[in-house]
Design an enzyme around this catalytic site. Structure first.
Site, mmCIF file in Angstrom:
data_model
loop_
_atom_site.group_PDB
_atom_site.id
_atom_site.type_symbol
_atom_site.label_atom_id
_atom_site.label_comp_id
_atom_site.label_asym_id
_atom_site.label_seq_id
_atom_site.Cartn_x
_atom_site.Cartn_y
_atom_site.Cartn_z
ATOM 1 N N GLY A 1 0.688 -6.666 4.790
ATOM 2 C CA GLY A 1 0.348 -7.880 5.525
ATOM 3 C C GLY A 1 1.566 -8.638 6.025
ATOM 4 O O GLY A 1 2.671 -8.124 6.078
ATOM 5 N N TYR A 2 1.327 -9.882 6.395
ATOM 6 C CA TYR A 2 2.295 -10.725 7.085
ATOM 7 C C TYR A 2 2.843 -9.933 8.273
ATOM 8 O O TYR A 2 4.043 -9.686 8.403
ATOM 9 C CB TYR A 2 3.405 -11.231 6.151
ATOM 10 C CG TYR A 2 3.833 -12.614 6.562
ATOM 11 C CD1 TYR A 2 2.994 -13.707 6.345
ATOM 12 C CD2 TYR A 2 5.027 -12.838 7.242
ATOM 13 C CE1 TYR A 2 3.341 -14.971 6.778
ATOM 14 C CE2 TYR A 2 5.377 -14.107 7.682
ATOM 15 C CZ TYR A 2 4.526 -15.167 7.446
ATOM 16 O OH TYR A 2 4.866 -16.416 7.878
ATOM 17 N N GLY B 1 6.494 -4.765 14.388
ATOM 18 C CA GLY B 1 6.712 -3.420 13.833
ATOM 19 C C GLY B 1 5.379 -2.814 13.386
ATOM 20 O O GLY B 1 5.054 -1.667 13.726
ATOM 21 N N HIS B 2 4.592 -3.594 12.642
ATOM 22 C CA HIS B 2 3.275 -3.100 12.205
ATOM 23 C C HIS B 2 2.387 -2.803 13.421
ATOM 24 O O HIS B 2 1.669 -1.806 13.457
ATOM 25 C CB HIS B 2 2.551 -4.163 11.365
ATOM 26 C CG HIS B 2 3.226 -4.502 10.073
ATOM 27 N ND1 HIS B 2 3.766 -5.733 9.814
ATOM 28 C CD2 HIS B 2 3.433 -3.769 8.951
ATOM 29 C CE1 HIS B 2 4.274 -5.761 8.600
ATOM 30 N NE2 HIS B 2 4.093 -4.576 8.048
ATOM 31 N N LYS C 1 12.028 2.091 9.193
ATOM 32 C CA LYS C 1 12.924 1.157 8.501
ATOM 33 C C LYS C 1 12.928 1.515 7.017
ATOM 34 O O LYS C 1 13.942 1.445 6.350
ATOM 35 C CB LYS C 1 12.476 -0.296 8.688
ATOM 36 C CG LYS C 1 13.418 -1.265 7.958
ATOM 37 C CD LYS C 1 13.055 -2.702 8.207
ATOM 38 C CE LYS C 1 11.876 -3.157 7.405
ATOM 39 N NZ LYS C 1 12.136 -3.244 5.947
ATOM 40 N N GLN D 1 10.915 5.650 1.941
ATOM 41 C CA GLN D 1 9.461 5.663 1.696
ATOM 42 C C GLN D 1 8.809 6.816 2.473
ATOM 43 O O GLN D 1 7.937 7.513 1.951
ATOM 44 C CB GLN D 1 8.880 4.321 2.116
ATOM 45 C CG GLN D 1 7.369 4.249 2.062
ATOM 46 C CD GLN D 1 6.858 2.828 2.192
ATOM 47 O OE1 GLN D 1 6.778 2.116 1.212
ATOM 48 N NE2 GLN D 1 6.491 2.411 3.389
ATOM 49 N N SER E 1 8.742 -8.325 7.122
ATOM 50 C CA SER E 1 8.015 -9.529 6.680
ATOM 51 C C SER E 1 8.948 -10.433 5.892
ATOM 52 O O SER E 1 8.766 -11.642 5.844
ATOM 53 C CB SER E 1 6.820 -9.134 5.817
ATOM 54 O OG SER E 1 6.030 -8.193 6.499
HETATM 55 O O1 PAF Z 1 5.566 -0.251 3.450
HETATM 56 C C1 PAF Z 1 4.733 -0.991 2.892
HETATM 57 O O2 PAF Z 1 4.315 -2.028 3.411
HETATM 58 C C2 PAF Z 1 4.217 -0.594 1.520
HETATM 59 O O3 PAF Z 1 5.197 0.003 0.741
HETATM 60 C C3 PAF Z 1 2.945 0.287 1.576
HETATM 61 C C4 PAF Z 1 3.217 1.627 2.232
HETATM 62 C C5 PAF Z 1 1.847 -0.444 2.352
HETATM 63 C C6 PAF Z 1 2.440 0.559 0.161
HETATM 64 O O4 PAF Z 1 2.124 -0.622 -0.493
#
Ligand code: PAF
Length: 298
Positions: free
Chosen positions: A31-32, A36-37, A149, A153, A186
């Site tokens: 969220g927030y 980018g999202h 970024k 991950q 965020s």
């Molecule tokens: O990148 C993120 O915002 C978090 O690490 C994710 C992938 C939503 C997992 O909580």
């Protein structure tokens, strides 16, 4: 846009997409939302028939002294942004819905989690891999979209997907930046004016890398030194890490950087990452660039 709060309802919605013959794109977030999202949503809309976004601040991926409590949250604003970006359904579970009892089964990805954020945030990637695995089980996406970024991950999730034969394609997407180059995050809202002005040093330092990497005989160690000196020129910056590693395996590189060879690396060959984590006050920012030999890829 459908707003879903319960797993059972999410599964029903997913099944309806299946019977309607629509492929599902998944954008997991905490969220927030920022541009980018929204760029991930945009990409998902281009590649799949229905876009599901999750918004869940996952307690499992925060350490005891990290910012879980103060992580920025604004449901109404997020829903407006998701709606205008064309998200089809948003999944907004509570912590109780996701973790009704203490979790005793976790996904632990080894090796790629040893360095960078895995080293400075112990347990962080166990929390990420576990929640993403749970979300994948619930959403059953055809494709899942992640920003580069958080390159480590992406490496961790891709490893998990490969190792566990999950039927989902991980789609890495480019980092979006503010006008001055700061990677969108965020957490940027935590920065005060002075910190915000100095934070641009991360992207400026990474911009220099292409030149430095082409210097004859340049090694990972020398590049790390150059990155450190550049960051340390900013009085408010405190380096958490400044590392150059192979990508996506995230292992140390021996020898000259421009000649990183396929034999040191599994797929994709000869790629390396320069990654930074830097604190400004209590805010920790990360950024990276990915190269192939001396040439910047991302
Ligand atoms: O990148 C993120 O915002 C978090 O690490 C994710 C992938 C939503 C997992 O909580």
């Amino acid at each position: 846009m459908k707003i879903i709060r319960e797993i059972a309802e999410l599964r029903k919605y997913r099944a309806e997409q299946q019977s309607g013959g629509r492929t599902v794109g998944f954008v997991p977030t905490m969220g927030y939302l920022h541009d980018g999202h929204l760029s991930l949503v945009n990409r998902a809309k281009q590649e799949t028939g229905c876009v599901i976004m999750s918004i869940f601040v996952n307690p499992l991926q925060f350490g005891p002294n990290e910012d879980f409590e103060r992580y920025p949250r604004n449901e109404e604003r997020d829903l407006d942004l998701a709606r205008s970006a064309g998200v089809d359904a948003v999944f907004l579970p509570t912590v109780e819905e996701m973790y009704p009892s203490p979790i005793r089964t976790k996904v632990i990805v080894s090796d790629v989690t040893e360095r960078l954020c895995g080293a400075s945030r112990p347990g962080h990637f166990d929390g990420v891999a576990t929640v993403v695995m749970k979300l994948f089980q619930m959403v059953q996406p055809d494709k899942a979209f992640f920003g580069m970024k958080d390159a480590q991950q992406v490496a961790v999730i891709s490893q998990m997907v490969n190792d566990l034969n999950l039927p989902v394609e991980v789609v890495p997407c480019p980092t979006l930046r503010e006008q001055d180059g700061l990677a969108m995050s965020s957490r940027n809202v935590y920065l005060n004016e002075e910190e915000r002005a100095q934070a641009v040093v991360l992207s400026r330092t990474l911009d220099q890398l292409e030149l430095w990497a082409r210097e004859p005989g340049m090694t990972a160690e020398l590049l790390e030194g150059k990155m450190r000196s550049s960051i340390e020129a900013m009085p408010l910056a405190r380096i958490d890490y400044a590392e150059v590693l192979s990508f996506p395996a995230l292992q140390q590189i021996q020898g000259p950087i421009a000649a990183v060879s396929a034999s040191q690396e599994s797929l994709p060959a000869a790629q390396w990452i320069a990654a930074l984590a830097v604190r400004f006050g209590s805010t920790r920012l990360i950024d990276n660039r990915i190269f192939q030999g001396g040439v910047r890829l991302v």
